[in-house]
Design an enzyme around this catalytic site. Sequence first.
Site, PDB file in Angstrom:
ATOM      1  N   GLY A 208       0.838  -1.208   0.000  1.00 30.31           N
ATOM      2  CA  GLY A 208       0.000   0.000   0.000  1.00 30.31           C
ATOM      3  C   GLY A 208       0.861   1.241   0.000  1.00 30.31           C
ATOM      4  N   ASN A 209       0.261   2.378   0.321  1.00 27.16           N
ATOM      5  CA  ASN A 209       1.049   3.615   0.444  1.00 27.16           C
ATOM      6  C   ASN A 209       0.408   4.509   1.507  1.00 27.16           C
ATOM      7  OD1 ASN A 209      -0.914   5.475  -0.904  1.00 27.16           O
ATOM      8  ND2 ASN A 209      -0.569   4.036  -2.586  1.00 27.16           N
TER       9      ASN A 209
END
Length: 402
Positions: A208-209
């Site tokens: 993810g980020n």
Amino acid sequence: MLKGKHIILGITGSIAAYKAAYIIRALVKKEAEVQVVITPAGKELITPLTLSTLSSHPVISEFFSNRDGTWNSHVDLGLWADAMLIAPATASTIGKMANGIADNMLVTTYLSCKAPVFVAPAMDLDMFAHPTTQQNLDRLRSFGNHVIEPAEGELASHLVGKGRMEEPDRIVEILEGFFSQKQELKGKKILITAGPTYERIDPVRFIGNYSSGKMGFALAEACAQRGADVALVSGPVSLQAKHPAIHRISVESAEEMYQATVSRFPGMDAAILCAAVADYRPEVLEKEKIKRESTGEMTLHLLPNKDIAATLGEMKEGKQRLVGFALETHDGLHHAMDKLRRKNLDFIVLNSLEDKGAGFQYDTNKVTLLDKEGRVQTFPLKRKEEVASDIIDKLSALLKKG
Ligand code: PMT
């Protein structure tokens, strides 16, 4: 602009309560209808008689009247209002509003109120600067409330600093400005992507980020406030969309975001692609948790995700407009211009992690807008709500041009 508007004026226990009389007078002069709700501490500083005389309405303070048992419905009041203004707002009331402590008529009315809320703090400079007050104000902003910043000047304590409630005329001007806000996007349909995407590795892990969704949600609110119907396709974030004209579609992965976005784009006037979409996903999704003991060293094989912006760029027809973002760490202008052309965007919003306070998670952002005609507009660091407004100004102008 205020003619016929129903305004709840919440008054709390600050010495600036006397200024509420001037606010009522100015609102009534502009033909607004004012209903005062006052806290018990507020009544120590200004009399209900003054307020009811000026507003031509009985002042509400208690949940019910001891005299005749009349029940004051905070729900009805909340529904009646076109706006609620709390002026002056003490640190205590701001804290209660931020934390749902509904122990008086003013805060219960606030919690029931569906209309836009304006808060004009008034307090000593150190109380205003205290992290508790600042966090509570941030919380109110995150609910979509409008904080009318106090001015600097001499305070009741005779100290000089920030904490003085904004002047009544200016407060009324702000309300007027709000109601005169252009509804130039009425009838327009806008698609917005926001937040991160999560690409599952196994049942407990993902790629993810850091995107919080703040920038994308601010864009959605700004479009809805200007009259647009908004489809907000969001990755996993903890934010809530507030405006009733925002239809939220929650997704997790880049593929889900792709499907949700591409299927909706044909009916839209514009799309703004603010999501931080993961560029890669694991080729294999493990059904069970990967165990370090049995796996040891491991290599993840990643496949590229579909590019939503580039796909919409190919699909774009006639008057449809497409706005992208570029999050860069270096050579921002060069990379943004390249994305603008490659993805067939009308303009792109460059934000760079080189700028302090810009990008992921901050409440602020610093952006440069680049359009396909080669125009470059640079803005200073601003709150994400204001950045959203700058972006929507440009989009509105484009949509108007057709
Ligand atoms: O959510 P916040 O915490 O408020 O942070 C805001 C933000 C930093 C996420 C936002 O301002 C931002 O920059 N969003 C775009 C982030 C990004 O992924 O940029 P990019 O340069 O990698 O992508 C370029 C454009 O293509 C973007 O419009 C992106 O949405 C789009 N894209 C990218 C990959 C992909 N597979 N599909 C896409 O549509």
